[in-house]
Design an enzyme around this catalytic site. Structure first.
Site, PDB file in Angstrom:
ATOM      1  N   ASP A 113     -15.074  -4.434   1.044  1.00  0.00           N
ATOM      2  CA  ASP A 113     -14.396  -3.814   2.184  1.00  0.00           C
ATOM      3  C   ASP A 113     -15.430  -3.179   3.112  1.00  0.00           C
ATOM      4  O   ASP A 113     -15.730  -3.713   4.171  1.00  0.00           O
ATOM      5  CB  ASP A 113     -13.383  -2.777   1.706  1.00  0.00           C
ATOM      6  N   GLU A 123     -11.310  -2.107  -4.974  1.00  0.00           N
ATOM      7  CA  GLU A 123     -11.837  -2.332  -3.628  1.00  0.00           C
ATOM      8  C   GLU A 123     -12.798  -1.220  -3.229  1.00  0.00           C
ATOM      9  O   GLU A 123     -12.534  -0.041  -3.463  1.00  0.00           O
ATOM     10  CB  GLU A 123     -10.670  -2.383  -2.627  1.00  0.00           C
ATOM     11  N   GLN A 141     -12.079  -8.725   1.492  1.00  0.00           N
ATOM     12  CA  GLN A 141     -11.026  -8.385   2.444  1.00  0.00           C
ATOM     13  C   GLN A 141     -11.422  -8.870   3.833  1.00  0.00           C
ATOM     14  O   GLN A 141     -12.498  -8.563   4.337  1.00  0.00           O
ATOM     15  CB  GLN A 141     -10.730  -6.892   2.538  1.00  0.00           C
ATOM     16  N   HIS A 157      -2.688  -0.078  -3.886  1.00  0.00           N
ATOM     17  CA  HIS A 157      -3.715   0.427  -2.977  1.00  0.00           C
ATOM     18  C   HIS A 157      -4.134   1.847  -3.375  1.00  0.00           C
ATOM     19  O   HIS A 157      -5.268   2.104  -3.708  1.00  0.00           O
ATOM     20  CB  HIS A 157      -3.261   0.375  -1.518  1.00  0.00           C
ATOM     21  N   GLN A 188       0.841  -1.201   0.000  1.00  0.00           N
ATOM     22  CA  GLN A 188       0.000   0.000   0.000  1.00  0.00           C
ATOM     23  C   GLN A 188       0.876   1.250   0.000  1.00  0.00           C
ATOM     24  O   GLN A 188       1.831   1.360   0.766  1.00  0.00           O
ATOM     25  CB  GLN A 188      -0.979  -0.014   1.159  1.00  0.00           C
ATOM     26  N   ASP A 230      -7.898   0.784  -3.991  1.00  0.00           N
ATOM     27  CA  ASP A 230      -8.962   1.010  -3.015  1.00  0.00           C
ATOM     28  C   ASP A 230      -9.539   2.398  -3.257  1.00  0.00           C
ATOM     29  O   ASP A 230      -8.831   3.401  -3.112  1.00  0.00           O
ATOM     30  CB  ASP A 230      -8.417   0.892  -1.590  1.00  0.00           C
ATOM     31  N   LYS A 250     -10.552  -8.149   7.222  1.00  0.00           N
ATOM     32  CA  LYS A 250      -9.895  -7.027   7.897  1.00  0.00           C
ATOM     33  C   LYS A 250      -9.562  -7.469   9.312  1.00  0.00           C
ATOM     34  O   LYS A 250     -10.365  -7.323  10.228  1.00  0.00           O
ATOM     35  CB  LYS A 250     -10.815  -5.807   7.877  1.00  0.00           C
TER      36      LYS A 250
END
Length: 428
Positions: A307, A273, A329, A194, A172, A236, A331
């Site tokens: 997400d 994402e 994802q 990311h 990321q 993302d 998390k």
């Protein structure tokens, strides 16, 4: 070996807590901070220092084994537990949690972690960050007392066969989405970058800024990547495609935009994402299904990643069961006990949904190493480089932990094979 005590020390995590709602509603950056008033409960500032609670489990032999309580950068958003303030929760760990675990056998990782999941105080479950950090310490204690790796303890608890190669790491970039991504290209990071596209400014009024960025990714990866490099792009967007285009998500305008992203990324695969934030789990699943169906019917090969509103184990189940995402994802801080993340990866097996073992930049090196063992034990599709937003440090921590563990397991298996051979030869 019995657990005798648990100690808790407030400390810093690898990044910051951010009030996502305030940022989405237009808070302006002022250097590294944001101007304006926070909106989400618990925040004193829109951006404030990340915290961790360092947990040390003490065993009867005097050794201690560590785990770090951590919560995601955007705490309190998308149905997550509230902002985690370490000093507030230290008495909980040293009090009720310690009392529940004291005297228990440290080798019984799964039983101890499950007890922690079920523990309630004033009819409320423990904050996910507490379950996350204490379970890491329980895992480390079990591995030490059994004389094996954390990967093997998890594999035994989950009924899996560990990966024999490192799981692909997802780097990321943070807001430094050009320089940090160039670092990733040079190191041949398999999944990237990311990019932190969390505002209309970063995606463009019509999505044009993101398209230009993806075109740059393709060109620059070919210039800087090692021979044979074939990255997977993972962006993302924090719901910004939904902000720009709006529902319904299977209409031509939206599908054409995803087709343009696919073209810009070619010949490499791309996954997006959090394309939208629909405001609830049910609405998010419905919107994701609508988008995914539209992409499939149009033959657009962009994968979408769940997400927002996919936080707990039950959330993961709901998204997978509905076929709402190509990738989900997991998390890790939001699932509580670290074994729950492993169970969530396993839930994706045999489905059309791949498991991305994620987490947050706002963790610590201790929690990141623990998650590397979850990734190996379950052979997840990809694992996040964490903590921090500088890229290099998180990548080093996660990648090196996996490589070291694989080497250790190979060495131990070779020794076992040689011992068995020697015993057979002696019998002959």
């Amino acid at each position: 070996m019995q657990i005798t005590d648990i100690h808790a020390t407030p400390g810093y995590s690898g990044f910051f807590f951010d009030d996502q709602r305030a940022i989405k509603q237009g808070a302006q950056q002022d250097g590294f901070t944001y101007d304006g008033e926070p909106i989400t409960d618990g925040f004193d500032e829109i951006r404030q220092a990340g915290e961790t609670l360092i947990v040390d489990i003490e065993l009867a032999d005097g050794t201690t084994h560590r785990g770090d309580c951590a919560a995601v950068q955007y705490s309190g958003a998308g149905g997550r537990d509230p902002l985690f303030q370490a000093a507030e929760y230290a008495p909980v760990v040293e009090g009720p949690v310690a009392e529940a675990l004291a005297g228990r056998d440290a080798t019984e990782f799964l039983a101890n972690a499950d007890l922690l999941e079920d523990l309630e105080i004033d009819d409320k479950r423990l904050h996910t960050a507490i379950r996350y950090g204490v379970s890491q310490a329980l895992l480390a204690a079990a591995a030490a007392t059994q004389g094996t790796t954390r990967t093997d303890v998890l594999a035994d608890a989950l009924g899996t066969e560990p990966a024999t190669e490192p799981v692909p790491v997802f780097g990321q970039s943070g807001d430094n989405r050009y320089a940090n991504t160039e670092k990733m290209f040079i190191k041949g990071v398999p999944v990237l970058p990311h990019a932190l596209i969390n505002s209309v400014e970063k995606i463009g009024e019509d999505g044009e800024t993101l398209l230009e960025y993806v075109e740059w990714l393709t060109e620059r990866s070919q210039e800087l990547g090692p021979d044979g490099y074939e990255p997977r792009f993972h962006i993302d967007v924090y719901g910004m495609i939904g902000e720009v285009f709006g529902a319904p998500y299977d209409r031509d305008e939206v599908i054409d935009y995803f087709g343009a992203l696919e073209t810009a990324a070619a010949p490499y695969p791309i996954q997006i994402e959090g394309p939208m934030d629909a405001g609830s789990r049910e609405a998010q699943i419905e919107a994701m299904v609508e988008l995914r169906t539209g992409l499939q019917e149009a033959g657009v090969g962009v994968d979408i990643v769940a997400d927002e509103w996919c936080n707990t184990f039950e959330d993961v189940q709901a998204f997978v069961d509905a076929g709402a995402a190509d990738v989900v994802q997991i998390k890790t801080p939001d699932l509580g006990g670290i074994h729950r993340s492993g169970q969530a990866v396993r839930y994706c097996e045999g489905t059309e949904t791949r498991a991305y073992l994620g987490g947050t930049c706002n963790e610590t090196e201790t929690s990141a190493r623990a998650c590397a063992h979850v990734a190996l034990a379950t052979d997840a599709a990809q694992v996040l480089a964490k903590p921090g937003m500088g890229f290099d440090e998180g990548y080093m921590i996660v990648e090196n932990e996996m490589r070291r563990t694989i080497t250790q397991r190979n060495r131990e298996q070779t020794t076992e094979t040689e011992t068995e051979t020697d015993e057979i030869t002696a019998d002959d």
